[in-house]
Design a protein around this motif. Structure first.
Motif, mmCIF file in Angstrom:
data_model
loop_
_atom_site.group_PDB
_atom_site.id
_atom_site.type_symbol
_atom_site.label_atom_id
_atom_site.label_comp_id
_atom_site.label_asym_id
_atom_site.label_seq_id
_atom_site.Cartn_x
_atom_site.Cartn_y
_atom_site.Cartn_z
ATOM 1 N N LEU A 18 -4.190 5.077 5.308
ATOM 2 C CA LEU A 18 -3.309 4.003 5.752
ATOM 3 C C LEU A 18 -2.429 4.474 6.903
ATOM 4 C CD1 LEU A 18 -2.178 2.497 2.313
ATOM 5 C CD2 LEU A 18 -3.765 1.472 3.961
ATOM 6 N N TYR A 22 -1.904 3.359 11.315
ATOM 7 C CA TYR A 22 -0.626 2.811 11.767
ATOM 8 C C TYR A 22 -0.484 2.972 13.272
ATOM 9 C CZ TYR A 22 4.300 1.524 11.532
ATOM 10 O OH TYR A 22 5.503 0.875 11.683
ATOM 11 N N ASP A 110 -3.014 -12.715 5.052
ATOM 12 C CA ASP A 110 -2.293 -11.966 6.079
ATOM 13 C C ASP A 110 -0.944 -11.445 5.599
ATOM 14 O OD1 ASP A 110 -4.261 -12.279 8.043
ATOM 15 O OD2 ASP A 110 -3.496 -14.243 8.629
ATOM 16 N N PHE A 112 1.744 -9.276 3.191
ATOM 17 C CA PHE A 112 1.865 -8.046 2.403
ATOM 18 C C PHE A 112 2.361 -8.361 0.998
ATOM 19 C CE2 PHE A 112 6.049 -8.584 4.404
ATOM 20 C CZ PHE A 112 6.925 -8.316 3.368
ATOM 21 N N GLN A 113 2.214 -7.387 0.131
ATOM 22 C CA GLN A 113 2.773 -7.496 -1.210
ATOM 23 C C GLN A 113 4.185 -6.906 -1.210
ATOM 24 O OE1 GLN A 113 1.017 -8.976 -3.812
ATOM 25 N NE2 GLN A 113 -0.459 -9.466 -2.203
ATOM 26 N N ASP A 116 4.454 -3.248 -1.090
ATOM 27 C CA ASP A 116 4.051 -2.598 0.157
ATOM 28 C C ASP A 116 5.271 -2.225 0.978
ATOM 29 O OD1 ASP A 116 1.353 -2.865 -0.430
ATOM 30 O OD2 ASP A 116 1.167 -4.786 0.612
ATOM 31 N N ASN A 122 2.535 0.677 1.959
ATOM 32 C CA ASN A 122 1.655 0.208 3.026
ATOM 33 C C ASN A 122 2.487 -0.571 4.031
ATOM 34 O OD1 ASN A 122 -0.446 -0.582 4.646
ATOM 35 N ND2 ASN A 122 -1.487 -1.811 3.110
ATOM 36 N N GLY A 124 2.119 -0.679 7.123
ATOM 37 C CA GLY A 124 1.254 -1.304 8.117
ATOM 38 C C GLY A 124 0.969 -2.756 7.773
ATOM 39 N N ALA A 125 0.865 -3.066 6.478
ATOM 40 C CA ALA A 125 0.634 -4.443 6.047
ATOM 41 C C ALA A 125 1.842 -5.322 6.379
ATOM 42 C CB ALA A 125 0.354 -4.485 4.547
ATOM 43 N N GLN A 128 1.536 -6.219 9.976
ATOM 44 C CA GLN A 128 0.502 -7.234 10.170
ATOM 45 C C GLN A 128 0.981 -8.622 9.773
ATOM 46 O OE1 GLN A 128 -2.387 -6.720 11.806
ATOM 47 N NE2 GLN A 128 -1.583 -4.648 12.111
ATOM 48 N N THR A 129 1.806 -8.705 8.745
ATOM 49 C CA THR A 129 2.348 -9.999 8.319
ATOM 50 C C THR A 129 3.262 -10.577 9.391
ATOM 51 O OG1 THR A 129 2.238 -9.423 5.975
ATOM 52 C CG2 THR A 129 3.787 -11.161 6.594
#
Length: 203
Positions: A18, A22, A110, A112-113, A116, A122, A124-125, A128-129
């Motif tokens: 992961l 990045y 798209d 994240f949790q 994250d 994460n 990076g997620a 992305q969001t």
């Protein structure tokens, strides 16, 4: 700066993958956009030409306050965060941001949790969001600054009845239906099998 407990074995390997994906340049684009929309720095007294990095960025967003501030700048009143040092309340703020994103039209795939971001598993997620939110802002004609390319719009193909009738009249090629059968195989679909009697047996 947030410190993250290092994993071991498979967990460490997954985290390394992961981290390797990045992109610090994308992070900087996201950061500048967020600060332009809100009018406030993510990390006070940190100039924009100084890169934050995922650890400092995550620490600044962890309580969900800035994310909610961002969403309220896009859709006023969409989030009602509560400043708190309690983990549950901070995660609830993050949840409000995600709910507001979904209502705004950001696809769930798209997003994240919460963990994250909160546990920094994460980040990076998270980036992305926010990128997806920036694209959706353009689709929704947001008057503020833009981020990334404009979101593509599906354009379904409509076929006329005449085109559909023509498609039915086209005979399929055998080798297109089954690529494993070569053109020279001599297979004739639908043809009759001719039985030629043995001349010796006929006598």
């Amino acid at each position: 700066m947030a410190t993250r407990e290092q994993g071991h074995g498979d967990l460490a390997e997954r985290q390394a993958k992961l981290d390797s994906k990045y992109d610090i340049e994308v992070e900087q684009q996201v950061r500048v956009w967020m600060e332009m929309v809100t009018g406030e720095p993510i990390v006070p007294e940190m100039p924009q030409d100084v890169l934050l990095g995922p650890e400092a960025f995550q620490a600044a967003l962890k309580d969900g306050m800035y994310l909610c501030h961002l969403m309220n700048a896009i859709v006023p009143g969409s989030c009602k965060p509560k400043k708190s040092k309690i983990a549950f309340m901070q995660m609830e703020n993050i949840g409000q941001f995600l709910t507001a994103c979904e209502k705004y039209g950001v696809k769930t795939v798209d997003m994240f949790q919460t963990v994250d971001l909160y546990d920094n598993t994460n980040f990076g997620a998270v980036i992305q969001t926010i990128l997806a939110l920036g694209r959706k802002c353009q689709s929704n004609n947001f008057a503020g600054p833009t981020l990334g390319p404009k979101e593509s719009v599906a354009q379904p193909k409509e076929w006329t009845e005449e085109q559909l009738r023509q498609s039915h009249s086209i005979a399929p090629k055998w080798n297109q239906l089954d690529p494993s059968i070569p053109k020279s195989s001599g297979v004739n679909a639908g043809s009759r099998r001719q039985i030629i009697p043995d001349a010796n047996q006929a006598q």
